[in-house]
Design an enzyme around this catalytic site. Sequence first.
Site, PDB file in Angstrom:
ATOM      1  CB  SER A 128      -0.908   0.000   1.235  1.00 32.81           C
ATOM      2  OG  SER A 128      -1.749   1.128   1.245  1.00 32.81           O
ATOM      3  CB  ALA A 129       2.341   3.183  -2.498  1.00 28.43           C
ATOM      4  CB  SER A 130       1.664   8.033  -1.343  1.00 28.27           C
ATOM      5  OG  SER A 130       2.295   7.955  -2.613  1.00 28.27           O
ATOM      6  CB  ALA A 132      -2.209   2.943  -6.388  1.00 27.71           C
ATOM      7  CD  GLN A 133      -5.327  -0.798  -0.891  1.00 31.02           C
ATOM      8  OE1 GLN A 133      -4.978  -0.069   0.036  1.00 31.02           O
ATOM      9  NE2 GLN A 133      -6.314  -1.675  -0.764  1.00 31.02           N
ATOM     10  CB  VAL A 134      -0.259  -3.802  -5.336  1.00 33.76           C
ATOM     11  CG1 VAL A 134      -0.113  -5.066  -6.174  1.00 33.76           C
ATOM     12  CG2 VAL A 134       0.267  -2.588  -6.100  1.00 33.76           C
ATOM     13  CE  LYS A 148       0.394   1.731  -8.806  1.00 32.99           C
ATOM     14  NZ  LYS A 148       1.688   2.182  -9.371  1.00 32.99           N
ATOM     15  CG  ASP A 283       8.603   6.993  -7.869  1.00 29.87           C
ATOM     16  OD1 ASP A 283       9.293   7.539  -6.993  1.00 29.87           O
ATOM     17  OD2 ASP A 283       7.449   6.575  -7.659  1.00 29.87           O
TER      18      ASP A 283
END
Length: 542
Positions: A128-130, A132-134, A148, A283
């Site tokens: 879980s990122a800023s 989106a999440q996977v 995603k 990134d």
Amino acid sequence: MKFVRLMRILWTVARYRLDALVPAERLPHIVRLIMTVSPLKLIPKGPKSRGERLRLALESLGPIFIKFGQMLSTRRDLLPPDVAIELKRLQDQVPPFPNDVARQTVEEELGASVADIFEEFSPDPLASASIAQVHVARLHTGEAVVVKIIRPGIDRVMRSDIQLLYTFARLLLKVWPEGKRLRPVEVVRDYESTLFDELDLLKEAANTSQLKRNFLHSPLLYVPTIHWSLSRKRVMVQERIEGIPVAETESLKALGIDLKKLAERGVEIFFTQVFRDNFFHADMHPGNIFVSAEHPHDPQFIAIDCGIVGSLTREDQDYLARNILAFFRQDYYEVAMLHIESGWVGEDTRANEFAAAIRAVCEPILEKPLKDISFGQVLMGLFQTAQRFNMEVQPQLVLLQKTLLNIEGLGRQLYPDLDLWHTAKPFLEQWMKERAGPKGFWSELQKQAPDLVQRLPGLPVLAHQALSQVESERKERQQQTKALTELQTQFTMARKGTRKLKVGLILIALAVGWAPLIEWAEQQPPGVLIAGAIGLILLLWR
């Protein structure tokens, strides 16, 4: 809206006592005085460590601040160890949104139920990122994939933060005279463009496919395959990869991965993307980079999350390559001249003075292993040099600078003794040779061939027009020359006429003025006249 957001930021700073992260002795006197009487001191710090408080504050403020924390997490040489460890969790351990929201988003975007699309769909996110999440899933064909999903409502928060950044940028221009040189508004505008590209997963899918084509069958980098039929703006499905996170150096060592070769390949991948392909993953924090364990002695990187990519103009590519090579050769005068020629500093800048300033900053870092080089310190030194020579920040290179910082952080973790200069120099020299040599000329000719073929039928007409224009300009120049010659002739004749007129007027004046003298001379004896004539002749002769 801006005021409300600003108040929330200030409240977050107070709530997590972020003021305590900055040593009081480093603050300006006026700020130190304000902090002394500030009611913030009444708020307890609590049992949480400073690193945890900073991480929680960035998480609560949203994606833009989380991205900033992610970038900081790669620079362990600039941060205390406890803070760096906490910020590392921002790369893939941001609090997730609920599973039912994730499933609803997938069904809305793909127009079918999750059960119809996938044989399996994990309710718990893999990461879980800023933004989106996977989730891990499996297709009905049996292929393992990851899904995603964009966070709901994230675009509204991001737009609010971006507007606040614009406000800060404009305020900086008003209160700080040097702010104009940093071009903060342009930098925020570029950041806004790249950040909002991450909200469109179709763009990320296209970037991923392009990067995969660039490194197809390459031993350096592997990029997962996109399932285009199951990808939309807010949902993307791609091949699931198996690899070790690049930050887990102990796991890599346990598997016998050649870390020196891995670090060198990381540098080669970066320069290949920037100069050969002009398309680079911008990134590259450790959360997006994995290592294949298939061939430990011939290690291969795996890249995911291509939401942010960068590219340069041909001029910027040439400029950067020539600059870096000049640094390698310690030819600081060449570096200074390149800056002046590019217009990044004023034309009135003295190249020798600028070269001396660059030498003072860069000389200590060359021919040292990476563990002894801090690009952070170098950038600060170059920033001070830029202040002195009024060098402007180039917004188009901000992404590249960010990527360089990520690469350095990666290199430090993998193999601190990596000789960055020795690894990069042969690549750049070969690239410049190909760019400027026969191969580069032939490649450029091939690129321009379709346009040349299209223009070929019109070349005779264009040539005739060009020759007619040349002939017309030649005749016009002849007419101008003839007119100028006539004007010079008239001017010469006028000068002669003026001279004759002057002589005539003088003779008339002499005749009028000498009439009484002649009358007087007629009354004088011959001896006086002879003596007067001799005296007049001598006077005129003198």
